[in-house]
Design a protein around this motif. Structure first.
Motif, PDB file in Angstrom:
ATOM      1  N   MET A 117       0.842  -1.196   0.000  1.00 23.17           N
ATOM      2  CA  MET A 117       0.000   0.000   0.000  1.00 23.17           C
ATOM      3  C   MET A 117       0.874   1.241   0.000  1.00 23.17           C
ATOM      4  SD  MET A 117      -2.494   1.327   3.075  1.00 23.17           S
ATOM      5  CE  MET A 117      -3.360  -0.229   3.212  1.00 23.17           C
ATOM      6  N   ILE A 118       0.353   2.315  -0.604  1.00 20.99           N
ATOM      7  CA  ILE A 118       0.943   3.633  -0.478  1.00 20.99           C
ATOM      8  C   ILE A 118      -0.149   4.598  -0.048  1.00 20.99           C
ATOM      9  CG2 ILE A 118       0.631   4.227  -2.938  1.00 20.99           C
ATOM     10  CD1 ILE A 118       3.404   5.746  -2.635  1.00 20.99           C
ATOM     11  N   THR A 119       0.187   5.540   0.817  1.00 24.80           N
ATOM     12  CA  THR A 119      -0.794   6.491   1.338  1.00 24.80           C
ATOM     13  C   THR A 119      -0.468   7.899   0.850  1.00 24.80           C
ATOM     14  OG1 THR A 119       0.545   6.724   3.344  1.00 24.80           O
ATOM     15  CG2 THR A 119      -1.278   5.154   3.421  1.00 24.80           C
ATOM     16  N   ASP A 120      -1.499   8.734   0.816  1.00 18.91           N
ATOM     17  CA  ASP A 120      -1.297  10.147   0.535  1.00 18.91           C
ATOM     18  C   ASP A 120      -2.305  10.941   1.342  1.00 18.91           C
ATOM     19  OD1 ASP A 120       0.023  12.321  -0.501  1.00 18.91           O
ATOM     20  OD2 ASP A 120      -0.489  11.927  -2.591  1.00 18.91           O
ATOM     21  N   MET A 121      -1.986  12.213   1.593  1.00 19.74           N
ATOM     22  CA  MET A 121      -2.739  13.028   2.536  1.00 19.74           C
ATOM     23  C   MET A 121      -3.123  14.352   1.883  1.00 19.74           C
ATOM     24  SD  MET A 121       0.666  12.805   2.823  1.00 19.74           S
ATOM     25  CE  MET A 121       2.116  13.841   2.835  1.00 19.74           C
ATOM     26  N   HIS A 122      -3.936  15.149   2.594  1.00 23.52           N
ATOM     27  CA  HIS A 122      -4.430  16.421   2.041  1.00 23.52           C
ATOM     28  C   HIS A 122      -5.030  16.166   0.661  1.00 23.52           C
ATOM     29  CE1 HIS A 122      -2.191  18.837   5.080  1.00 23.52           C
ATOM     30  NE2 HIS A 122      -1.246  17.936   4.914  1.00 23.52           N
ATOM     31  N   LEU A 123      -5.713  15.046   0.490  1.00 20.26           N
ATOM     32  CA  LEU A 123      -6.048  14.618  -0.859  1.00 20.26           C
ATOM     33  C   LEU A 123      -6.962  15.607  -1.564  1.00 20.26           C
ATOM     34  CD1 LEU A 123      -4.992  11.938  -2.146  1.00 20.26           C
ATOM     35  CD2 LEU A 123      -7.387  11.321  -2.325  1.00 20.26           C
ATOM     36  N   ASP A 124      -7.993  16.073  -0.859  1.00 21.19           N
ATOM     37  CA  ASP A 124      -8.943  16.981  -1.496  1.00 21.19           C
ATOM     38  C   ASP A 124      -8.393  18.390  -1.613  1.00 21.19           C
ATOM     39  OD1 ASP A 124      -8.944  17.280   1.276  1.00 21.19           O
ATOM     40  OD2 ASP A 124     -11.088  17.651   1.416  1.00 21.19           O
ATOM     41  N   SER A 125      -7.854  18.924  -0.516  1.00 22.68           N
ATOM     42  CA  SER A 125      -7.467  20.332  -0.486  1.00 22.68           C
ATOM     43  C   SER A 125      -6.285  20.633  -1.394  1.00 22.68           C
ATOM     44  CB  SER A 125      -7.152  20.762   0.956  1.00 22.68           C
ATOM     45  OG  SER A 125      -6.043  20.036   1.463  1.00 22.68           O
ATOM     46  N   ARG A 126      -5.446  19.639  -1.676  1.00 22.68           N
ATOM     47  CA  ARG A 126      -4.279  19.858  -2.525  1.00 22.68           C
ATOM     48  C   ARG A 126      -4.355  19.074  -3.836  1.00 22.68           C
ATOM     49  NH1 ARG A 126       0.574  20.090   2.121  1.00 22.68           N
ATOM     50  NH2 ARG A 126      -0.556  21.544   3.485  1.00 22.68           N
ATOM     51  N   ASP A 127      -5.533  18.538  -4.141  1.00 19.11           N
ATOM     52  CA  ASP A 127      -5.791  17.862  -5.415  1.00 19.11           C
ATOM     53  C   ASP A 127      -4.711  16.829  -5.717  1.00 19.11           C
ATOM     54  OD1 ASP A 127      -7.001  17.184  -7.822  1.00 19.11           O
ATOM     55  OD2 ASP A 127      -6.007  18.801  -8.928  1.00 19.11           O
ATOM     56  N   ARG A 128      -4.605  15.824  -4.855  1.00 18.32           N
ATOM     57  CA  ARG A 128      -3.506  14.870  -4.965  1.00 18.32           C
ATOM     58  C   ARG A 128      -3.905  13.509  -5.529  1.00 18.32           C
ATOM     59  NH1 ARG A 128       0.074  16.407   0.472  1.00 18.32           N
ATOM     60  NH2 ARG A 128       1.256  18.055  -0.577  1.00 18.32           N
ATOM     61  N   MET A 129      -5.134  13.378  -6.033  1.00 15.70           N
ATOM     62  CA  MET A 129      -5.540  12.091  -6.578  1.00 15.70           C
ATOM     63  C   MET A 129      -4.644  11.683  -7.745  1.00 15.70           C
ATOM     64  SD  MET A 129      -7.701   9.587  -6.175  1.00 15.70           S
ATOM     65  CE  MET A 129      -9.258  10.121  -5.450  1.00 15.70           C
ATOM     66  N   GLY A 130      -4.304  12.646  -8.614  1.00 19.49           N
ATOM     67  CA  GLY A 130      -3.480  12.325  -9.774  1.00 19.49           C
ATOM     68  C   GLY A 130      -2.100  11.820  -9.404  1.00 19.49           C
ATOM     69  N   ARG A 131      -1.502  12.412  -8.398  1.00 21.51           N
ATOM     70  CA  ARG A 131      -0.165  11.939  -8.026  1.00 21.51           C
ATOM     71  C   ARG A 131      -0.243  10.594  -7.319  1.00 21.51           C
ATOM     72  NH1 ARG A 131       2.742  15.467  -3.215  1.00 21.51           N
ATOM     73  NH2 ARG A 131       1.857  14.331  -1.453  1.00 21.51           N
ATOM     74  N   LEU A 132      -1.324  10.331  -6.568  1.00 19.05           N
ATOM     75  CA  LEU A 132      -1.472   9.024  -5.935  1.00 19.05           C
ATOM     76  C   LEU A 132      -1.590   7.940  -7.001  1.00 19.05           C
ATOM     77  CD1 LEU A 132      -1.808   7.215  -3.480  1.00 19.05           C
ATOM     78  CD2 LEU A 132      -4.226   7.866  -3.374  1.00 19.05           C
TER      79      LEU A 132
END
Length: 332
Positions: A207-222
């Protein structure tokens, strides 16, 4: 009157003492009674995965309850002791809240630091810059001490950078942060810096995790991180967990429950990317997403939701542009 040699000896002793004091690499702050206490070992492992931003009170209450109170230890590479009064105010049998600022490898080898961590009834990895944790804590006795807590089912939680280092695969940010458009346009950008095996926490493998997903628009990098993990041959398939700000997942024995104001996203890959190479926009189709926004729970073991509020959809990156099967094409 002391003799000259005695005075010189005294001065030398004071200088050595002052030098030893100045050589201390960590900072330590405590509220409550730091005397070591013993609580029964929890029967099940428990984790808190927090997405950053304002802390979620319910997550700390839950951690304290799972720990049975005792010594609650916060570790970070930079920052302040602001967590101490905040956590201590929840009560619940907490006898002390301690913050250790551990900014380098010398501090991560310090016997006092290791003693405080090893005796924790609960451990919190604060936010900051996960590159500091990766460079200064990995492959040190501190890392081993954290793993030792996990092996004893001691509750462990992290927010933001702390969350990033809790999964098997880690965006370690050794070359700084990266935005979703940058990552999607070049999956092998130097800032897509990935590592693995910082910790081996229950339910966090593959698994890999990412944070601030909504506020920093990080879905693409995940999605890009996951594409790289598969494309580089680390595993045939992988999972991703993204957590919004002001949101946390409470994980006990592999079952995650959402608390807070936002959503959590559980992603899984399907096959290898169609196009994933340097200086070329990513094409990776049909990454599965399960979005948990309300009550209910999600099994990290079975990768399945137990909630009517979970929304299921697919995400595709096509020539570096992200879209989804949701009405309107939203990826969140």
């Amino acid at each position: 009157m002391r003799s000259l040699p005695a005075l010189l000896l005294l001065v030398l002793s004071l200088c050595v003492s002052a030098s030893a004091q100045s050589a201390k690499q960590y900072e330590f702050y405590v509220v409550g009674d730091p005397a070591n206490v013993t609580r029964p070992q929890p029967a099940q492992p428990s984790l808190v995965l927090m997405g950053g931003g304002t802390d979620v009170d319910d997550a700390f209450r839950w951690m304290i309850q799972k720990a049975g109170g005792g010594n609650f230890v916060v570790i970070r590479a930079t920052g302040t002791d602001a967590y101490n009064p905040y956590i201590y105010a929840f009560g619940g049998g907490v006898t002390s809240v301690e913050t250790l600022i551990i900014p380098n490898r010398a501090a991560a080898n310090d016997p006092f630091v290791l003693e405080r961590v090893r005796n924790a009834e609960a451990l919190w990895i604060a936010g900051g810059d996960q590159a500091n944790y990766w460079e200064d804590w990995k492959d040190t006795p501190l890392q081993a001490a954290i793993q030792g807590l996990a092996n004893k089912n001691v509750p462990i939680g992290g927010t933001s950078a702390g969350l990033a280092v809790m999964s098997q695969y880690v965006f370690n940010a050794l070359n700084g942060s990266i935005t979703s458009p940058q990552a999607l346009s070049n999956p092998y950008d130097k800032s897509v810096s990935l590592g693995r095996d910082f910790l081996a926490l229950p339910g966090m493998g593959n698994m890999i995790t990412d944070m601030h997903l909504d506020s920093r628009d990080r879905m693409g990098r995940l999605v890009t991180f996951m594409a790289r993990i598969v494309n580089d041959g680390w595993t045939p398939m992988t999972h991703g967990v993204g957590v919004d700000v002001e949101t946390a997942l409470l994980v006990e024995n592999g079952i995650a429950t959402r608390v807070g104001n936002g959503s959590a996203y559980f992603l899984n890959t399907v096959g290898v990317p169609e196009v994933c190479k340097p200086k070329t926009p990513l094409t990776y189709r049909n990454v599965g997403v399960q979005r948990l926004s309300g009550g209910g729970s999600f099994s990290l073991t079975n990768w399945a939701s137990y909630s009517n509020s979970t929304v299921n959809y697919n995400i595709s990156a096509i020539k570096g542009v992200l879209s989804s099967t949701q009405p309107g094409g939203s990826v969140y």
